[in-house]
Design a protein around this motif. Structure first.
Motif, PDB file in Angstrom:
ATOM      1  N   ASP A 286      35.855  48.309  32.455  1.00 49.85           N
ATOM      2  CA  ASP A 286      35.079  47.352  33.235  1.00 49.85           C
ATOM      3  C   ASP A 286      35.470  47.521  34.701  1.00 49.85           C
ATOM      4  OD1 ASP A 286      33.333  45.355  33.903  1.00 49.85           O
ATOM      5  OD2 ASP A 286      34.441  43.742  32.921  1.00 49.85           O
TER       6      ASP A 286
ATOM      7  N   SER B  60      31.285  48.552  30.067  1.00 52.89           N
ATOM      8  CA  SER B  60      30.523  47.344  30.381  1.00 52.89           C
ATOM      9  C   SER B  60      29.334  47.717  31.251  1.00 52.89           C
ATOM     10  CB  SER B  60      31.418  46.331  31.099  1.00 52.89           C
ATOM     11  OG  SER B  60      31.673  46.772  32.416  1.00 52.89           O
ATOM     12  N   GLU B  61      28.425  46.771  31.383  1.00 49.87           N
ATOM     13  CA  GLU B  61      27.242  47.042  32.214  1.00 49.87           C
ATOM     14  C   GLU B  61      27.587  47.087  33.696  1.00 49.87           C
ATOM     15  OE1 GLU B  61      24.039  44.391  31.323  1.00 49.87           O
ATOM     16  OE2 GLU B  61      24.076  44.876  29.196  1.00 49.87           O
ATOM     17  N   ASP B  62      28.713  46.472  34.067  1.00 53.39           N
ATOM     18  CA  ASP B  62      29.117  46.437  35.474  1.00 53.39           C
ATOM     19  C   ASP B  62      29.994  47.610  35.871  1.00 53.39           C
ATOM     20  OD1 ASP B  62      27.805  43.989  35.643  1.00 53.39           O
ATOM     21  OD2 ASP B  62      29.612  42.859  35.104  1.00 53.39           O
TER      22      ASP B  62
END
Length: 164
Positions: free
Chosen positions: A84, A136-138
């Protein structure tokens, strides 16, 4: 005079018709030029062709069999690493560990590699064991690339991505 002009006209016309008929019936192929072109093309393709090298042997290790005759296979669970991004850097979670790392300094990257290698050795894992990355998407691409390079530098090549 008119008669001579007509006669001259008919003789010219007769000569033209005669030439057309004789040239159309005498159509011939120039076989010499054709064979020259074919041999030039043949020489060109033979000279520019790259032949594929012969294939060598692939080394292969077959599994050993136990006393019952069945092949012994041990499936190793992959280590799942969660990645992340934060404003300060990258967060790496594996096992019970959570590491917050600043990705701009080489010393921090060396520390991530050392911590991960210590974890691998305490878990009795080898570099052939599978590693799955849960992103993660971030997660920033730069952070993923740096972590992947660290793992590849440690000799871990069996890296896959965990899909939802």
């Amino acid at each position: 005079m008119a008669f001579q002009q007509k006669r001259k006209y008919f003789s010219i016309r007769a000569n033209i018709v005669k030439r057309i008929k004789s040239s159309s019936s005498g159509l011939k192929f120039q076989i010499t030029a054709l064979t020259d072109i074919v041999f030039l093309l043949l020489v060109f393709f033979v000279a520019t062709t790259r032949f594929r090298p012969t294939e060598g042997e692939l080394p292969m290790g077959l599994p050993t069999t136990n006393l019952a005759g069945a092949a012994s296979t041990v499936l190793i669970d992959p280590l799942i690493v969660e990645l992340d991004s934060e404003q300060e850097g990258m967060i790496i979670r594996y096992g019970e560990n959570e590491v917050m790392a600043e990705t701009t300094s080489p010393e921090a990257m060396d520390q991530i590699a050392a911590n991960f290698f210590d974890f691998y050795t305490t878990q009795n894992r080898s570099v052939e064991d599978p590693l799955e990355l849960a992103c993660s998407e971030d997660l920033k691409w730069d952070h993923l690339a740096k972590f992947y390079n660290i793992m590849y530098g440690l000799g871990i090549e069996n890296i896959t991505f965990l899909m939802d």
